[in-house]
Design a protein around this motif. Structure first.
Motif, short mmCIF file in Angstrom:
data_model
loop_
_atom_site.label_atom_id
_atom_site.label_comp_id
_atom_site.label_asym_id
_atom_site.label_seq_id
_atom_site.Cartn_x
_atom_site.Cartn_y
_atom_site.Cartn_z
N THR A 151 -90.04 -14.44 35.22
CA THR A 151 -90.48 -14.66 33.71
C THR A 151 -91.79 -14.11 33.27
OG1 THR A 151 -89.24 -16.50 33.61
CG2 THR A 151 -90.51 -16.14 31.70
N TYR A 152 -92.81 -14.17 34.37
CA TYR A 152 -94.10 -13.92 34.02
C TYR A 152 -94.75 -12.58 34.69
CZ TYR A 152 -93.33 -17.99 30.86
OH TYR A 152 -92.84 -19.00 30.26
N ARG A 153 -95.52 -12.11 34.17
CA ARG A 153 -96.34 -10.90 35.10
C ARG A 153 -97.38 -11.57 36.05
NH1 ARG A 153 -98.98 -7.40 30.22
NH2 ARG A 153 -100.33 -6.50 32.11
N GLU A 156 -97.74 -16.69 26.06
CA GLU A 156 -96.93 -17.75 25.36
C GLU A 156 -97.41 -19.18 26.18
OE1 GLU A 156 -92.56 -17.13 27.21
OE2 GLU A 156 -93.13 -16.29 25.54
N THR A 210 -98.41 -14.66 30.20
CA THR A 210 -97.95 -13.44 29.76
C THR A 210 -96.70 -13.07 30.28
OG1 THR A 210 -99.98 -12.65 29.30
CG2 THR A 210 -98.18 -10.89 28.95
N PRO A 211 -95.57 -12.99 29.51
CA PRO A 211 -94.23 -12.64 29.80
C PRO A 211 -94.19 -11.10 30.38
CG PRO A 211 -93.89 -13.67 27.81
CD PRO A 211 -95.32 -13.25 28.05
N GLN A 212 -93.21 -10.69 31.09
CA GLN A 212 -92.87 -9.53 31.70
C GLN A 212 -92.51 -8.56 30.59
OE1 GLN A 212 -91.02 -8.84 35.29
NE2 GLN A 212 -91.72 -10.92 36.39
N GLY A 213 -93.23 -7.40 30.28
CA GLY A 213 -92.75 -6.56 29.17
C GLY A 213 -93.48 -6.86 27.94
N SER A 214 -94.32 -7.79 27.97
CA SER A 214 -95.07 -8.27 26.83
C SER A 214 -96.46 -8.29 26.94
CB SER A 214 -94.66 -9.55 26.29
OG SER A 214 -95.60 -10.12 25.33
N SER A 215 -97.36 -8.15 25.96
CA SER A 215 -98.81 -8.22 26.24
C SER A 215 -99.39 -9.73 25.56
CB SER A 215 -99.59 -7.00 25.50
OG SER A 215 -99.37 -7.08 24.17
N ASP A 216 -98.50 -10.24 24.96
CA ASP A 216 -98.85 -11.48 24.24
C ASP A 216 -98.45 -12.83 25.14
OD1 ASP A 216 -99.70 -10.07 22.16
OD2 ASP A 216 -97.76 -10.13 21.03
N THR A 272 -104.25 -14.53 29.90
CA THR A 272 -104.25 -13.67 28.87
C THR A 272 -105.10 -12.58 28.99
OG1 THR A 272 -104.13 -15.63 27.14
CG2 THR A 272 -105.31 -13.70 26.33
#
Length: 174
Positions: A86-88, A51, A43-49, A125
């Motif tokens: 890039t990612y959480r 990739e 999950t990218p930073q600032g997103s909940s989806d 996820t």
């Protein structure tokens, strides 16, 4: 007659114990059929989806009997520097023990690497199933590990408490 009953009782206990062991360690697990390009996602930073990310050598197991039985291993060329930007991240990441026969996944080794900083954990996820997150840990050398972990909302709801306001609404039956 007493010896016969004692032997029969011990024999039944051994058979039942062996059956339960087999069911827990081998029977319920299935190999995850790899779908190239989709098996490992972050999950990218600032997103909940989540990739997909680049990976190789994917191996995975799962079971329908519990949402936290998922385990997987893979390799990636992504560096910690790239992943961190890039990612959480995911804390607290607590790897779950895999069956001994799934030898690519050693929860103790992954846990020690997370504690020492040799590996870092990221959100794969969120709520892959209500209250369960998919966690991805990646070692400095590119080895990656995936497992499912109960999240904060899941812990509260699974204990029979109402979901806090900042948690998604649980599905019917929770």
């Amino acid at each position: 007659m007493g010896k016969f009953l004692a032997i029969l009782l011990v024999g039944c206990a051994v058979i039942a114990g062996g059956g339960m062991y087999y069911l827990q360690v081998y029977h319920y697990y299935d190999e995850v059929v790899s779908i190239p390009g989709t098996d490992v996602a972050l999950t990218p930073q600032g997103s909940s989806d989540a990739e997909p990310v680049s990976y190789d050598n994917f191996q995975g197991i799962d079971a329908d009997s519990s949402p936290i039985r998922y385990r997987a291993c893979f390799t990636t060329s992504l560096s910690h520097a790239t992943l961190d930007k890039t990612y959480r991240s995911y804390k607290p990441a607590e790897p779950r023990v895999a069956p001994g026969w799934f030898d690519c996944f050693d929860a103790s080794e992954v846990g020690e690497a997370l504690e020492s900083g040799e590996a870092k954990a990221y959100l794969g996820t969120e709520n892959v199933q209500y209250g369960i997150d998919r966690v991805v840990a990646i070692h400095e050398d590119g080895r990656g590990f995936v497992w499912h972990q109960i999240n904060r909302c899941g812990e509260i709801v699974f204990d029979g408490q109402p979901a806090p306001d900042d948690c998604p609404t649980p599905p019917e039956g929770y």
